[in-house]
Design a protein around this motif. Sequence first.
Motif, short mmCIF file in Angstrom:
data_model
loop_
_atom_site.label_atom_id
_atom_site.label_comp_id
_atom_site.label_asym_id
_atom_site.label_seq_id
_atom_site.Cartn_x
_atom_site.Cartn_y
_atom_site.Cartn_z
N ILE A 1 23.39 21.92 0.28
CA ILE A 1 23.50 22.25 1.53
C ILE A 1 23.45 21.17 2.78
O ILE A 1 22.54 20.47 2.46
N TRP B 1 26.40 27.26 4.17
CA TRP B 1 24.76 27.11 4.71
C TRP B 1 24.48 28.62 5.10
O TRP B 1 23.19 28.96 5.23
N PHE C 1 20.76 30.72 4.70
CA PHE C 1 19.91 30.69 5.87
C PHE C 1 19.55 32.15 6.19
O PHE C 1 18.51 32.70 6.53
N GLU D 1 10.60 25.96 6.66
CA GLU D 1 11.83 26.34 5.96
C GLU D 1 13.05 26.74 6.81
O GLU D 1 13.99 26.31 6.78
N TRP E 1 13.77 23.26 8.96
CA TRP E 1 14.99 22.48 7.85
C TRP E 1 16.42 23.22 7.90
O TRP E 1 17.03 22.35 7.76
N MET E 2 16.41 24.42 7.81
CA MET E 2 17.81 24.93 7.86
C MET E 2 18.56 24.65 9.12
O MET E 2 19.81 24.45 9.05
N GLN E 3 17.77 24.77 10.24
CA GLN E 3 18.50 24.56 11.55
C GLN E 3 18.78 23.03 11.48
O GLN E 3 19.83 22.69 12.10
#
Length: 417
Positions: free
Chosen positions: A51, A115, A119, A137, A140-142
């Motif tokens: 990702i 992604w 998410f 978490e 981190w995804m952002q």
Amino acid sequence: MFVSFFPKPKLFFTSAVLWALFAVLFWIFAGEQLGAYFGLPPAAPDAPPIIGVGIFITRPFIWLYIYFFVAVAAFALFWMQYAPHKWQAWSIWGSALIIFFTYFDVQLNIALNAWRGPFFDLFQKAITTPNSVAASELYWMQLLFAGIGFVGVAIFVVSNFFISHYVFRWRTAMNEFYMDNWSRLRHIEGASQRVQEDTMRFSTIVENLGVSLIQALMTLIAFLPLLAQLSHHITEVPIIGQIPYSLVVLAIGWSVFGTAILALVGIKLPGLQFKNQRVEAAYRKELVLGEDDPTRAQPPTVSHLFHNVRKNYFRMYFHYAYFNTVRNVYFQADAIILNVFLIPTIAAAKITMGIWQQVATAFAQVSNSFQYLVSSWTTIVELLSIHKRLRAFEATLEGEPLPELDRRYLETQAEEH
């Protein structure tokens, strides 16, 4: 229009399509696996998905870059030897670079879709079960999303800068070609406007439509398998019930319907656009001549010419009114067709929010690709009208009869004099 910029255009484009088809098929059946001999193997089937932008520097992607360059180089070297051309660096290598930018943009959309699944599943978990997801978490995804976005911005800026230069080079090639033959072309109605304005508009529109078509094809290649895979999550559809590959069937059927109906209602528009450019050119020419010659641009003549402009505009307004009505009704329906299709599955709670996001994105990508003609129809209409005008140049240089509308205009002018 093309011979000024591309070597032997008919053979060139035919060979480009065939070579591209061969390169893609070879990649699918052997080329991708060939990378393993150079230490750049494809990803393992059970490998976890990567990702973020890191996927673009993995070994499979590096091998793809090398493969693309070798395929383009082989094609370019052949044409540089077979039919050397003044503009070959831009027309061959430049076109290949634009195709690469287009491919990379499609891959960015795939990365974004990859992604969205984890998410939004994480998001759904966080809002349904308190403290089940750590804030780190989500941060981190952002951050991963931002990385994809920044790469997208960079590609957009660089590609648009390059494409602007590419288009102007094409215009320059056409301009030089027509000016070399100006003594044979200057007598055609609106010749100055056709060289000064239509060449730029033609090269810009052809480039935009060409890139859009390539992007649509690449998107279909990339997203159709994903949409077919996601169709397994759709348990049933309204009225019909269960059908295999339901999302693919909907995307194709809905897009074909839109394309057919808009082509039907917009069939008169290219001719009207051409006539509009012609009457505007005649009106403008008379006014320009009147700046230096007091006997020209007299009120009766100007009034007559402006009456022709007015008449054609009003006719265009009428035809565009019903065309835009049908077009916008279709796009409004397009905005809700997928959600209506998914209502039974959503009501049965058979998909998560992450899967719904991936379905919506993949469906939009595939549907928009199939709707290439729908989205581009007004631009295609403009291109057809410009092509009709520049075609008079081509006919003159090739010793062929002028297009019908140009002949009709000359006959009308002869009758008036």
